[in-house]
Scaffold this motif. Structure first.
Motif, short mmCIF file in Angstrom:
data_model
loop_
_atom_site.label_atom_id
_atom_site.label_comp_id
_atom_site.label_asym_id
_atom_site.label_seq_id
_atom_site.Cartn_x
_atom_site.Cartn_y
_atom_site.Cartn_z
N SER A 284 0.82 -1.10 -0.06
CA SER A 284 0.06 0.15 -0.10
C SER A 284 0.89 1.48 -0.04
O SER A 284 2.00 1.20 0.83
CB SER A 284 -0.95 0.04 1.36
OG SER A 284 -1.76 -1.10 1.36
N VAL A 285 0.51 2.24 -0.63
CA VAL A 285 1.04 3.57 -0.75
C VAL A 285 0.22 4.42 0.20
O VAL A 285 -0.87 4.73 -0.11
CB VAL A 285 1.41 4.27 -2.19
CG1 VAL A 285 1.74 5.57 -1.89
CG2 VAL A 285 2.21 3.32 -2.87
N VAL A 286 0.60 5.20 1.19
CA VAL A 286 -0.14 5.56 2.36
C VAL A 286 0.53 7.12 2.50
O VAL A 286 1.65 7.38 2.75
CB VAL A 286 0.13 5.05 3.55
CG1 VAL A 286 -0.65 5.77 4.73
CG2 VAL A 286 -0.15 3.53 3.81
N LEU A 287 -0.43 8.03 2.23
CA LEU A 287 -0.17 9.41 2.47
C LEU A 287 -0.40 9.82 3.67
O LEU A 287 -1.33 9.41 4.43
CB LEU A 287 -0.93 10.38 1.58
CG LEU A 287 -0.69 10.18 -0.14
CD1 LEU A 287 -1.70 10.94 -0.80
CD2 LEU A 287 0.72 10.65 -0.17
N ARG A 288 0.45 10.66 4.41
CA ARG A 288 0.16 11.21 5.69
C ARG A 288 -0.44 12.77 5.71
O ARG A 288 -0.12 13.24 6.73
CB ARG A 288 1.51 10.89 6.71
CG ARG A 288 2.01 9.62 6.63
CD ARG A 288 3.08 9.42 7.50
NE ARG A 288 4.14 10.55 7.21
CZ ARG A 288 5.05 10.54 6.33
NH1 ARG A 288 5.18 9.54 5.55
NH2 ARG A 288 6.02 11.57 6.35
N SER A 289 -1.21 13.15 4.67
CA SER A 289 -1.45 14.26 4.78
C SER A 289 -2.24 14.68 5.89
O SER A 289 -3.33 14.09 6.21
CB SER A 289 -2.07 14.73 3.32
OG SER A 289 -1.74 14.10 2.26
N GLY A 290 -1.99 15.85 6.37
CA GLY A 290 -2.91 16.29 7.85
C GLY A 290 -3.55 17.58 7.56
O GLY A 290 -4.63 17.80 8.12
N ALA A 291 -3.05 18.52 6.68
CA ALA A 291 -3.57 19.69 6.90
C ALA A 291 -4.77 19.95 6.11
O ALA A 291 -5.25 21.00 6.36
CB ALA A 291 -2.32 20.72 6.25
N TYR A 292 -5.09 19.04 5.26
CA TYR A 292 -6.24 19.13 4.29
C TYR A 292 -7.38 19.33 5.01
O TYR A 292 -8.27 19.58 4.54
CB TYR A 292 -6.27 18.00 3.35
CG TYR A 292 -6.65 16.43 3.80
CD1 TYR A 292 -7.86 16.15 3.95
CD2 TYR A 292 -5.64 15.70 4.45
CE1 TYR A 292 -8.36 15.30 4.38
CE2 TYR A 292 -6.01 14.36 5.11
CZ TYR A 292 -7.36 14.12 5.18
OH TYR A 292 -7.90 12.72 5.40
N ILE A 293 -7.60 18.71 6.40
CA ILE A 293 -8.73 18.84 6.87
C ILE A 293 -9.24 20.21 7.14
O ILE A 293 -10.44 20.57 7.06
CB ILE A 293 -8.88 18.14 8.35
CG1 ILE A 293 -10.22 17.94 9.01
CG2 ILE A 293 -7.78 18.57 9.39
CD1 ILE A 293 -10.33 17.16 10.20
N ALA A 294 -8.24 21.12 7.25
CA ALA A 294 -8.73 22.54 7.70
C ALA A 294 -8.23 23.46 6.27
O ALA A 294 -8.80 24.41 6.14
CB ALA A 294 -7.98 23.16 8.96
N HIS A 295 -7.31 22.84 5.65
CA HIS A 295 -6.64 23.82 4.57
C HIS A 295 -6.21 25.09 5.04
O HIS A 295 -5.88 25.00 6.28
CB HIS A 295 -7.23 23.95 3.28
CG HIS A 295 -6.93 24.12 2.10
ND1 HIS A 295 -5.63 23.48 1.59
CD2 HIS A 295 -7.29 24.98 1.17
CE1 HIS A 295 -5.54 23.99 0.60
NE2 HIS A 295 -6.18 24.73 0.24
N ASP A 296 -5.88 26.01 4.29
CA ASP A 296 -5.85 27.33 4.74
C ASP A 296 -5.91 28.42 3.72
O ASP A 296 -6.26 27.88 2.55
CB ASP A 296 -4.24 27.26 5.52
CG ASP A 296 -3.18 27.39 4.67
OD1 ASP A 296 -3.51 27.40 3.29
OD2 ASP A 296 -1.93 27.21 5.06
#
Length: 446
Positions: A284-296
């Motif tokens: 599996s290729v796993v992204l750890r993006s976290g900021a997208y929930i709020a974006h800016d």
């Protein structure tokens, strides 16, 4: 000892420690507050808010984008340190929550999270012992940490052995790059780390990866080339680990950050996705993006390929139907002083607002219509923050606008340093309303 369960957000009792919440709400619970649906006019300034509808739209946008490419999400929980928001991510398809320190893992365990990636090298003996005990006590806990040196492998294995750990711990070999952050410098060094893991019966090699965002800060050709070159090395490392049969788990993860360069990660590492294991171990290729929930409205707006205004947004996503992100977070601040023509001092500063990835941006004046608000803020910009004040310089045509007491909504840059300043964040129904309605609130643990 197991961590005690955290209080559910709707049962949190509001009090003086919760910045911006009016004294009239002290002693009531978040659930009672949401049932009453107050408006922001009741709250004090400064105040950080999240638009709950935009949060859900962002979660759905990234879930759709990653699913179309066969990628998985283990979003970084350190961005918000909000178990409630973590659960919203998990409910919308995330496979795990990523964290950065053993203490953050303890918060997650207290919140009942059972699938965790610790995206850091685990060398703190107290943390090692606690995680070993958690793994032994809970057979359903899936937890992988990182290693980037042979020394770190030895330390982790030695402390676990001395603690009498029974269940092996999964580890991911971190590949770095010159000028980056942590991570073994080069594929050869990473392979040495992997072989040290395999030689330890207390550890299991479960994947490889790193953090591409440390290598660039924009979407220039040079920046994208640096990120692509690094990701090519990650692919090479994974291929070598497969070829040598070093992986020790029945499913392998290749993981990268992905908040700023998720399109580049998808292009370079997407071909490694192999759910059936046709090229070896299922991967599996796993992204750890976290900021997208709020974006800016700052750094991520300017660099994310999923923001329509991003410079250098991927041409593959340049169509009207592509998922798009919008900023869910805003600050509401009040003019407290007009000491000079054209200068307004606001009551929010470094203790309240993020500033490390760009200063806040004035967006609208509450109580004014759209045209009047735009006129009042035409040419306005924040030039500096003190601890509790922001310097808002007004444009030449609006030097006398914004009398003392005016409330201004600000766009913010960098969610990671916005949430850490607030212990309870109101969720509003529509941040664009003249007087947004508060429907809930989320607690943070920093």
């Amino acid at each position: 000892m197991a961590a005690p369960a955290l209080t559910a957000d709707h049962d949190v009792v509001i009090g003086p420690r919760h910045k911006g919440f009016p004294a009239g709400t002290w002693g009531t619970t978040v659930g009672e507050l949401g049932a009453r649906r107050p408006t922001l006019a009741e709250f004090s300034t400064p105040l950080l808010t999240l638009d709950t509808g935009v949060v859900d739209a962002n979660l759905d946008a990234v879930r759709r984008w990653t699913a179309e490419r066969g990628l998985d999400l283990a979003p970084h929980g350190k961005t918000t340190m909000s178990p409630t928001l973590w659960r919203r991510m998990l409910d919308r398809g995330a496979v795990a929550i990523t964290l950065a320190t053993p203490w953050q893992v303890q918060v997650a365990r207290a919140a009942g999270i059972r699938s965790i990636m610790l995206a850091n090298t685990l060398v703190d003996p107290a943390g090692i012992r606690w995680i070993a005990a958690e793994l032994d006590a809970d057979p359903d806990l899936a937890l992988a940490s990182w290693v980037d040196s042979v020394e770190a492998v030895r330390l982790l294995a030695d402390v676990r052995r001395a603690a009498g750990a029974v269940r092996p711990q999964d580890v991911v070999v971190e590949l770095g790059a010159t000028g980056g952050r942590t991570g073994a410098r080069g594929v050869a060094a990473a392979l040495d780390v992997a072989r040290a893991v395999v030689a330890s019966p207390s550890l299991r090699l479960a994947g490889c990866g790193g953090y591409e965002g440390a290598l660039a800060h924009d979407r220039s050709d040079a920046a994208l080339a640096a990120v692509r070159g690094y990701l090519a090395d990650v692919a090479t490392l994974h291929g070598t680990l497969l070829a040598e049969g070093l992986y020790e788990t029945d499913r392998v993860v290749v993981t990268e950050g992905g908040s700023a360069y998720l399109d580049v990660v998808a292009d370079e590492l997407g071909p490694l996705v192999d759910p059936a294991g046709e090229r070896g171990t299922p991967t599996s290729v796993v992204l750890r993006s976290g900021a997208y929930i709020a974006h800016d409205d700052g750094f991520y707006r300017g660099i994310s390929p999923l923001d329509g205004g991003a410079a250098g947004a991927s041409p593959n996503d340049a169509n009207a139907d592509a998922p798009r992100l919008s900023s869910a977070m805003h600050a509401f601040v009040r003019v407290v002083s007009r000491p000079e023509p054209g200068l307004a001092l606001l009551d929010g500063g470094k203790r309240d607002l993020p500033f490390d990835e760009g200063l806040p941006v004035p967006q609208r004046v509450l109580g004014l219509g759209r045209e009047a608000s735009e006129a009042a803020l035409a040419g306005a910009r924040i030039t500096a923050l003190n601890d509790q004040h922001a310097f808002l310089h007004l444009g030449p045509a609006a030097r006398d606008a914004l009398p003392v007491g005016s409330v201004v909504r600000l766009g913010l840059s960098h969610p990671c340093t916005a949430f850490d300043k607030w212990r309870l964040v109101p969720l509003v129904e529509d941040a664009a309303a003249d007087d947004p309605v508060v429907v809930d609130a989320v607690a943070t643990y920093f």
